[in-house]
Design a protein around this motif. Structure first.
Motif, short mmCIF file in Angstrom:
data_model
loop_
_atom_site.label_atom_id
_atom_site.label_comp_id
_atom_site.label_asym_id
_atom_site.label_seq_id
_atom_site.Cartn_x
_atom_site.Cartn_y
_atom_site.Cartn_z
N VAL A 39 0.82 -1.22 0.00
CA VAL A 39 0.00 0.00 0.00
C VAL A 39 0.85 1.27 0.00
O VAL A 39 0.35 2.36 -0.25
N LEU A 40 2.15 1.11 0.29
CA LEU A 40 3.02 2.28 0.37
C LEU A 40 4.45 1.87 0.07
O LEU A 40 4.91 0.83 0.54
N ALA A 41 5.13 2.67 -0.75
CA ALA A 41 6.56 2.48 -0.99
C ALA A 41 7.29 3.69 -0.42
O ALA A 41 6.82 4.83 -0.54
N PHE A 42 8.42 3.44 0.23
CA PHE A 42 9.12 4.56 0.86
C PHE A 42 10.62 4.46 0.65
O PHE A 42 11.17 3.38 0.40
N GLU A 43 11.26 5.60 0.75
CA GLU A 43 12.71 5.70 0.66
C GLU A 43 13.23 6.34 1.94
O GLU A 43 12.65 7.29 2.46
N LEU A 44 14.33 5.80 2.42
CA LEU A 44 14.94 6.31 3.64
C LEU A 44 16.19 7.11 3.28
O LEU A 44 16.56 7.21 2.11
#
Length: 343
Positions: free
Chosen positions: A67-72
């Motif tokens: 449901v969500l893709a993220f970058e750190l």
């Protein structure tokens, strides 16, 4: 739109046309059971199945989805992931059509869930009327879901050498354009009525009272010994929730790559019958006893969803009882609860 009919030999051509334009999910054989799965040909489909292992809800609400893709890193960022494709779901029984209505209400409640909404928006439901109960676990007549008047795009009824086709939406009407469909005749309407009369005789009530009283009965059952009795039997395995067509509880899990630079948040089915589900910050578990968790599930199906959305959260499909390792039977529970209050 007025009803149509289609000869059985022409249904293949109709379905093949659907397959050429979108993904089609339908009941297929799984050993001696049936499951809704994406199909590649008409020959895989079993329209005269009794019941499916799971309802079609997995096609709107997958058991595991991103449901969500993220970058750190120095500049963290996130973007929603919404994966939805046109899909026709063929052969849905009336009880599962009713269950879809409940999911629609829950996931479009404010704030609406974009993942579910997009999948649902692109899905067409073609129902298949059933002439008799699936098996001994079915109690859909008690829950008034053994026939459907809404929630489908098309509904097929086997009236002999042809299918009677009821149209439930504009999308359903559009599917009939250019197909081998004919206007239903007076003879077809008579055949449908005869079919419905036979169906009415085949379906029996199993709960010994009108289920309109169920919310009140459950509301007075908080201290019932029935919960303790079935709590001793329950394994808390969550088979009931997994199989239920109207359950929609979930958990979120973040998966981070080995580089720790990127990740995905996934939504995964969860169950109110698991002790971990009720654990909150600090480690407190506020429904430790299995009896309390069972009481919660029955109240949700027979009382709370009705109060919130206007319909019972149980459609009487019997999947919870059919899959229960402890042989807990919903009809027996509802009957015993009422018996305590009338003696």
């Amino acid at each position: 739109m007025l009803p149509k009919t289609i000869k059985k030999e022409n249904l293949r051509v109709f379905v093949e046309g659907l397959l050429s334009e979108s993904t089609v999910a339908a009941p297929v054989a799984k050993l001696n059971k049936y499951a809704f799965a994406d199909v590649d040909s008409f020959d895989e489909i079993v329209l005269d199945y009794n019941t499916s292992l799971l309802s079609p809800r997995k096609h709107f609400y997958p058991p595991n989805e991103a449901v969500l893709a993220f970058e750190l890193g120095p500049a963290p960022a996130a973007r929603p992931v919404i994966e939805a494709e046109p899909r026709v779901i063929l052969g849905v029984h009336p009880c599962d059509v009713a269950a879809t209505w409940i999911l629609d209400a829950a996931f479009t409640d404010s704030p609406a869930d974009p993942n579910y909404v997009e999948k649902r928006k692109k899905a067409v439901i073609i129902g298949m009327n059933c002439a008799k109960p699936c098996d001994e676990f079915c109690f859909c007549k008690d829950m008034k879901t053994y026939s459907a008047t809404e929630g489908f795009d098309l509904m097929l009824t086997d009236i002999g050498g042809k299918y009677f086709v009821e149209v439930g939406s504009g999308r359903g009407e559009a599917l009939l354009v250019g197909g081998d469909f004919a206007a239903a005749t007076a003879q077809d309407l008579k055949a449908l009525q005869e079919w419905q009369d036979k169906k009415e005789k085949n379906f029996k009530n199993r709960i010994p009272y009108d289920t309109k009283f169920l919310p009140e009965i459950l509301g007075q059952s908080d201290t019932s010994l029935v919960w303790e009795a079935i709590g001793r039997k329950c394994f808390s395995c969550a088979s009931c929730n997994t199989a239920c067509p109207t359950c929609y509880c979930f958990n979120m899990k973040d998966e981070v790559t080995a580089s720790l630079a990127q990740g995905v948040r996934r939504r995964i089915w969860d169950s109110c019958q698991l002790a971990e589900f009720t654990e909150v910050a600090g480690g407190e578990v506020f429904r430790k006893d299995r009896s309390a968790r069972l009481r919660h599930r029955f109240n949700r199906k027979g009382k709370w969803l009705l109060e919130k959305y206007g319909k019972l959260g149980c459609v009487g499909c019997g999947r919870c009882d059919r899959n229960c390792l402890a042989k807990i039977n919903s009809v027996e529970v509802y009957t015993q609860l009422a018996g305590e209050q009338t003696t």
